[in-house]
Design a protein around this motif. Structure first.
Motif, PDB file in Angstrom:
ATOM      1  N   SER A  48       0.827  -1.205   0.000  1.00  0.00           N
ATOM      2  CA  SER A  48       0.000   0.000   0.000  1.00  0.00           C
ATOM      3  C   SER A  48       0.865   1.260   0.000  1.00  0.00           C
ATOM      4  N   PRO A  49       0.469   2.260  -0.808  1.00  0.00           N
ATOM      5  CA  PRO A  49       1.183   3.535  -0.765  1.00  0.00           C
ATOM      6  C   PRO A  49       0.703   4.414   0.406  1.00  0.00           C
ATOM      7  N   TYR A  50      -0.245   3.897   1.201  1.00  0.00           N
ATOM      8  CA  TYR A  50      -0.826   4.710   2.287  1.00  0.00           C
ATOM      9  C   TYR A  50      -0.331   4.261   3.649  1.00  0.00           C
ATOM     10  N   LYS A  51      -0.119   5.235   4.502  1.00  0.00           N
ATOM     11  CA  LYS A  51       0.268   4.967   5.885  1.00  0.00           C
ATOM     12  C   LYS A  51      -0.739   5.626   6.811  1.00  0.00           C
ATOM     13  N   VAL A  52      -1.065   4.935   7.886  1.00  0.00           N
ATOM     14  CA  VAL A  52      -1.922   5.532   8.914  1.00  0.00           C
ATOM     15  C   VAL A  52      -1.002   5.866  10.088  1.00  0.00           C
ATOM     16  N   MET A  53      -0.940   7.156  10.409  1.00  0.00           N
ATOM     17  CA  MET A  53      -0.007   7.613  11.433  1.00  0.00           C
ATOM     18  C   MET A  53      -0.781   8.241  12.593  1.00  0.00           C
ATOM     19  N   VAL A  54      -0.292   8.047  13.776  1.00  0.00           N
ATOM     20  CA  VAL A  54      -0.957   8.593  14.962  1.00  0.00           C
ATOM     21  C   VAL A  54       0.038   9.504  15.655  1.00  0.00           C
ATOM     22  N   ALA A  55      -0.466  10.640  16.136  1.00  0.00           N
ATOM     23  CA  ALA A  55       0.422  11.639  16.716  1.00  0.00           C
ATOM     24  C   ALA A  55       1.082  11.172  18.009  1.00  0.00           C
ATOM     25  N   SER A  56       0.546  10.126  18.626  1.00  0.00           N
ATOM     26  CA  SER A  56       1.107   9.671  19.888  1.00  0.00           C
ATOM     27  C   SER A  56       1.146   8.148  19.901  1.00  0.00           C
ATOM     28  N   SER A  57       2.108   7.571  20.615  1.00  0.00           N
ATOM     29  CA  SER A  57       2.179   6.109  20.683  1.00  0.00           C
ATOM     30  C   SER A  57       1.490   5.604  21.945  1.00  0.00           C
ATOM     31  N   GLN A  58       0.933   6.516  22.715  1.00  0.00           N
ATOM     32  CA  GLN A  58       0.279   6.149  23.964  1.00  0.00           C
ATOM     33  C   GLN A  58      -0.963   7.007  24.153  1.00  0.00           C
ATOM     34  N   TYR A  59      -1.946   6.490  24.852  1.00  0.00           N
ATOM     35  CA  TYR A  59      -3.136   7.305  25.129  1.00  0.00           C
ATOM     36  C   TYR A  59      -3.693   6.980  26.504  1.00  0.00           C
TER      37      TYR A  59
END
Ligand SMILES: *[C@@H]1O[C@H](CO)[C@@H](O)[C@H](O)[C@H]1NC(C)=O
Ligand SMILES: *[C@@H]1O[C@H](CO)[C@@H](O)[C@H](O)[C@H]1NC(C)=O
Ligand SMILES: *[C@@H]1O[C@H](CO)[C@@H](O)[C@H](O)[C@H]1NC(C)=O
Length: 174
Positions: A48-59
């Protein structure tokens, strides 16, 4: 009856589901598009050319996180937060950016999808964790570059529940 009419209506559109993923797609995240000959359009098998990124590795329970779909321009998507190996969406989305909308798969605004087929790029979505969160989550998306070209299982890194909260374990979480 209503469901049947809606499905028939959607299938007859030449640009299937221009206004967002159908509810059938909630668990499988398969758009269910058909070619004119009615065979189902399959997911791309190339990386896939798409990445799902999250601003934090913890919540923490109740926290709000920014989630991005990064890659080339695309038309459609369906994105949810889930526990590892589980198909139930977790938490809720708010403030949908232009050309997107929050929809309900199980409850509340637990999923995000496109509001129209306009070109989108690097969209940022806003997710709020349940106030009684008990487990790590990941974000998973199907992204359709165009109607007949989509990638399933675009997943973010695992976002771990902060220490100190009673934890349930799913899949391969540690
Ligand atoms: C249906 O149409 C698609 C797209 O044109 C084509 O790739 C596929 O082979 C067709 N399938 C059948 C069973 O004719
Ligand atoms: C989208 O993000 C990628 C990776 O960060 C970047 O290379 C690209 O320029 C961005 N495109 C837009 C329109 O912001
Ligand atoms: C997506 O993930 C599911 C569950 O892990 C798996 O069954 C399916 O084969 C995957 N599909 C693709 C296209 O990778």
């Amino acid at each position: 009856m209503f469901v049947v009419l809606v499905l028939v209506g959607a299938l007859s559109l030449c640009n299937a589901y221009p206004n967002g993923a159908p509810k059938d797609a909630c668990a499988t995240m398969m758009p269910g598009h058909k070619y004119a000959n009615l065979t189902t359009v399959h997911a791309q098998t190339t990386p896939s050319p798409y990445k799902v990124m999250v601003a934090s590795s913890q919540y923490s329970p109740g926290a709000t996180l920014k989630v991005m779909i990064v890659g080339p321009q695309f038309e459609g998507f369906l994105l949810q937060a889930r526990h590892n190996g589980n198909t139930a969406p977790v938490g809720a989305f708010s403030n949908p950016p232009t050309d997107t909308k929050a929809v309900t798969c199980t409850s509340g605004s637990d999923s995000m999808t496109h509001a129209n087929p306009n070109a989108k790029q690097n969209i940022t979505l806003t997710w709020t964790a349940p106030s009684d969160a008990r487990a790590d989550v990941m974000f998973i998306a199907t992204v359709a570059q165009e109607k007949n070209m989509f990638w399933l299982n675009n997943t973010s890194p695992m976002v771990t529940l902060a220490q100190g909260y009673k934890k349930e374990v799913y899949g391969n979480d540690v």
